[in-house]
Scaffold this motif. Structure first.
Motif, PDB file in Angstrom:
ATOM      1  N   THR A  29       0.833  -1.199   0.000  1.00  0.00           N
ATOM      2  CA  THR A  29       0.000   0.000   0.000  1.00  0.00           C
ATOM      3  C   THR A  29       0.871   1.255   0.000  1.00  0.00           C
ATOM      4  N   ILE A  30       0.287   2.340  -0.475  1.00  0.00           N
ATOM      5  CA  ILE A  30       0.972   3.631  -0.503  1.00  0.00           C
ATOM      6  C   ILE A  30       0.511   4.511   0.655  1.00  0.00           C
ATOM      7  N   PHE A  31      -0.789   4.544   0.890  1.00  0.00           N
ATOM      8  CA  PHE A  31      -1.379   5.445   1.882  1.00  0.00           C
ATOM      9  C   PHE A  31      -1.974   4.632   3.037  1.00  0.00           C
ATOM     10  N   LYS A  32      -1.442   4.852   4.223  1.00  0.00           N
ATOM     11  CA  LYS A  32      -1.974   4.198   5.409  1.00  0.00           C
ATOM     12  C   LYS A  32      -2.777   5.216   6.221  1.00  0.00           C
ATOM     13  N   GLU A  33      -3.957   4.804   6.665  1.00  0.00           N
ATOM     14  CA  GLU A  33      -4.779   5.704   7.452  1.00  0.00           C
ATOM     15  C   GLU A  33      -4.381   5.641   8.923  1.00  0.00           C
ATOM     16  N   ILE A  34      -4.199   6.829   9.532  1.00  0.00           N
ATOM     17  CA  ILE A  34      -3.820   6.907  10.950  1.00  0.00           C
ATOM     18  C   ILE A  34      -4.791   7.821  11.709  1.00  0.00           C
ATOM     19  N   THR A  35      -6.027   7.918  11.224  1.00  0.00           N
ATOM     20  CA  THR A  35      -7.003   8.859  11.759  1.00  0.00           C
ATOM     21  C   THR A  35      -7.365   8.563  13.209  1.00  0.00           C
ATOM     22  N   PRO A  36      -7.134   9.525  14.117  1.00  0.00           N
ATOM     23  CA  PRO A  36      -7.602   9.345  15.501  1.00  0.00           C
ATOM     24  C   PRO A  36      -9.046   9.800  15.650  1.00  0.00           C
ATOM     25  N   GLU A  37      -9.633   9.489  16.780  1.00  0.00           N
ATOM     26  CA  GLU A  37     -11.003   9.892  17.053  1.00  0.00           C
ATOM     27  C   GLU A  37     -11.137  11.410  17.042  1.00  0.00           C
ATOM     28  N   ASN A  38     -12.204  11.899  16.400  1.00  0.00           N
ATOM     29  CA  ASN A  38     -12.552  13.316  16.321  1.00  0.00           C
ATOM     30  C   ASN A  38     -11.640  14.128  15.403  1.00  0.00           C
ATOM     31  N   TYR A  39     -10.725  13.475  14.707  1.00  0.00           N
ATOM     32  CA  TYR A  39      -9.882  14.185  13.748  1.00  0.00           C
ATOM     33  C   TYR A  39     -10.736  14.824  12.658  1.00  0.00           C
ATOM     34  N   VAL A  40     -10.387  16.060  12.274  1.00  0.00           N
ATOM     35  CA  VAL A  40     -11.039  16.723  11.143  1.00  0.00           C
ATOM     36  C   VAL A  40     -10.022  17.081  10.062  1.00  0.00           C
ATOM     37  N   GLU A  41      -8.910  17.754  10.458  1.00  0.00           N
ATOM     38  CA  GLU A  41      -7.926  18.222   9.475  1.00  0.00           C
ATOM     39  C   GLU A  41      -6.688  18.729  10.219  1.00  0.00           C
ATOM     40  N   GLY A  42      -5.752  19.338   9.462  1.00  0.00           N
ATOM     41  CA  GLY A  42      -4.615  20.036  10.054  1.00  0.00           C
ATOM     42  C   GLY A  42      -3.646  19.186  10.846  1.00  0.00           C
ATOM     43  N   PRO A  43      -3.110  18.073  10.302  1.00  0.00           N
ATOM     44  CA  PRO A  43      -2.206  17.225  11.076  1.00  0.00           C
ATOM     45  C   PRO A  43      -0.821  17.856  11.263  1.00  0.00           C
ATOM     46  N   PHE A  44      -0.203  17.520  12.392  1.00  0.00           N
ATOM     47  CA  PHE A  44       1.175  17.929  12.663  1.00  0.00           C
ATOM     48  C   PHE A  44       1.799  16.882  13.574  1.00  0.00           C
ATOM     49  N   MET A  45       3.110  16.628  13.374  1.00  0.00           N
ATOM     50  CA  MET A  45       3.804  15.623  14.174  1.00  0.00           C
ATOM     51  C   MET A  45       5.189  16.110  14.551  1.00  0.00           C
ATOM     52  N   PHE A  46       5.603  15.793  15.786  1.00  0.00           N
ATOM     53  CA  PHE A  46       6.981  16.046  16.195  1.00  0.00           C
ATOM     54  C   PHE A  46       7.398  14.980  17.194  1.00  0.00           C
ATOM     55  N   ILE A  47       8.704  14.879  17.399  1.00  0.00           N
ATOM     56  CA  ILE A  47       9.261  13.898  18.324  1.00  0.00           C
ATOM     57  C   ILE A  47       9.814  14.633  19.538  1.00  0.00           C
ATOM     58  N   LYS A  48       9.479  14.134  20.714  1.00  0.00           N
ATOM     59  CA  LYS A  48      10.034  14.672  21.960  1.00  0.00           C
ATOM     60  C   LYS A  48      10.304  13.515  22.910  1.00  0.00           C
ATOM     61  N   ASP A  49      11.544  13.441  23.394  1.00  0.00           N
ATOM     62  CA  ASP A  49      11.937  12.379  24.323  1.00  0.00           C
ATOM     63  C   ASP A  49      11.606  10.993  23.777  1.00  0.00           C
ATOM     64  N   GLY A  50      11.821  10.833  22.474  1.00  0.00           N
ATOM     65  CA  GLY A  50      11.627   9.540  21.837  1.00  0.00           C
ATOM     66  C   GLY A  50      10.198   9.172  21.521  1.00  0.00           C
ATOM     67  N   LYS A  51       9.245  10.034  21.882  1.00  0.00           N
ATOM     68  CA  LYS A  51       7.833   9.779  21.632  1.00  0.00           C
ATOM     69  C   LYS A  51       7.340  10.611  20.449  1.00  0.00           C
ATOM     70  N   TYR A  56       4.486  12.771  18.936  1.00  0.00           N
ATOM     71  CA  TYR A  56       3.334  13.607  19.265  1.00  0.00           C
ATOM     72  C   TYR A  56       2.593  13.921  17.972  1.00  0.00           C
ATOM     73  N   PHE A  57       1.376  13.453  17.879  1.00  0.00           N
ATOM     74  CA  PHE A  57       0.542  13.696  16.709  1.00  0.00           C
ATOM     75  C   PHE A  57      -0.561  14.668  17.114  1.00  0.00           C
ATOM     76  N   MET A  58      -0.719  15.732  16.349  1.00  0.00           N
ATOM     77  CA  MET A  58      -1.672  16.780  16.683  1.00  0.00           C
ATOM     78  C   MET A  58      -2.562  17.063  15.478  1.00  0.00           C
ATOM     79  N   TRP A  59      -3.766  17.553  15.757  1.00  0.00           N
ATOM     80  CA  TRP A  59      -4.715  17.792  14.678  1.00  0.00           C
ATOM     81  C   TRP A  59      -5.772  18.800  15.126  1.00  0.00           C
ATOM     82  N   SER A  60      -6.598  19.230  14.172  1.00  0.00           N
ATOM     83  CA  SER A  60      -7.695  20.156  14.462  1.00  0.00           C
ATOM     84  C   SER A  60      -9.025  19.416  14.458  1.00  0.00           C
TER      85      SER A  60
END
Length: 329
Positions: A197-219, A221-225
């Motif tokens: 597959t090319i596109f994997k879905e990672i949609t969390p509950e209540n996600y609408v749009e605006g994804p952002f991700m960063f790493i902190k202390d090895g974890k 962090y996925f954020m969205w609007s």
């Protein structure tokens, strides 16, 4: 032609220090620059802060991106029309949500265009390239990088994530669906996952749009609007996982409206100041002075400091007019 011009500072507020009976002037740094701008992506290049936002206007007028640079998060220089649809033959309206990454001394600006509603329309996510952050950017492919709906995700709101193993991913999606895809080294396409597959879905509950991700202390962090982008319920939520693929279980909202200041707070990004513990959220909001028909496009770009609890969770963001203090890298 791209050029820079100084952006006027926000107005100051005066308050009385009752103890010393003196007037103290406090400068309001939110919004961080003048004009209606949304979907801001903040990033650091060569000890300088940059913000790449959407020009907030009617779709037909959204045909370019301006960018802003600062040495300290307070004083900003505007770089006009770093990307214009005159350099992107397939894009003609609704140019949205720039995401930028530097690689091999080139700067790649990803963007959404045309607000397509079906696979039969021309548009989607494109990628452009330049020799410097201020452009000018030119279309890399001559066509969209993503021009179809996959897993129900509208091809908008793209974010380029650089993982700690060196791999670059495209994370994107509107219409309450979010995909992740592995980018080729030259950003001209995608590398299939092991299952083909090319596109994997990672949609969390209540996600609408605006994804952002960063790493902190090895974890991760996925954020969205969440909520409606024109409504008071627009807000930012997040999750933490051990992988960029999740699973991502919502840990709740950390940024939402304050009726005394603004509503519609969302579509954000995060700046981590290199070699420090300083994190900032860059987001847009609609000031309380904007009412009725004006509220759709009256979006301003703001910055607040981010703080974390000892367990790594993010403390709720306090929306302010003061914004942040100067912080040189």
């Amino acid at each position: 032609m791209t050029f820079g011009c100084k952006t006027k500072q926000s107005n100051s507020e005066k308050r009385v220090d009752q103890k010393n009976e003196t007037i103290i002037t406090t400068k309001n740094n939110n919004p961080v620059f003048e004009g209606w701008y949304a979907d801001p992506e903040g990033i650091v290049f060569d000890k300088e802060y940059w913000i790449f936002p959407t020009y907030s206007a009617k779709y037909e007028k959204q045909v370019f991106f301006d960018a802003f640079s600062s040495p300290d998060l307070v004083n900003w220089t505007k770089h006009e029309k770093v990307l214009d649809t005159s350099n992107v033959k397939w894009a003609h309206r609704a140019v949205w949500a720039p995401s930028i990454i530097e690689k091999d001394n080139k700067y790649y600006l990803f963007f959404g265009a045309n607000d397509i509603q079906s696979d039969d329309e021309i548009g989607g996510i494109g990628v452009s390239v330049a020799d410097s952050p201020q452009g000018p950017y030119k279309d890399l492919l001559g066509k969209p990088l993503v021009d179809k709906f996959h897993n129900g995700a509208q091809p908008i709101d793209q974010f380029v994530f650089h993982d700690k193993d060196g791999q670059y991913y495209l994370i994107y999606g509107g219409w309450k669906h979010c995909n992740i895809a592995k980018l080729k080294d030259d950003f001209t396409g995608f590398i299939p996952f092991e299952d083909g597959t090319i596109f994997k879905e990672i949609t969390p509950e209540n996600y609408v749009e605006g994804p952002f991700m960063f790493i902190k202390d090895g974890k991760y962090y996925f954020m969205w609007s969440e909520g409606g982008w024109t409504g008071p319920d627009y807000s930012v939520a997040y999750a933490i996982a051990d992988s960029p693929f999740g699973p991502f279980k919502s840990m709740g909202k950390i940024l939402k409206q304050d009726p005394n200041i603004a509503n519609g707070a969302g579509h954000h990004s995060v700046i981590h100041v290199p070699n420090s513990d300083d994190y900032y959220i860059v987001y847009h909001r609609r000031p309380e002075t904007e009412k009725d028909g004006k509220i759709r496009d009256s979006r301003e770009t703001c910055i607040e400091k981010m703080y974390f609890n000892e367990d790594g969770t993010i403390k709720p963001i306090i929306m302010t007019k003061e914004g942040v203090k100067a912080n040189k890298i």
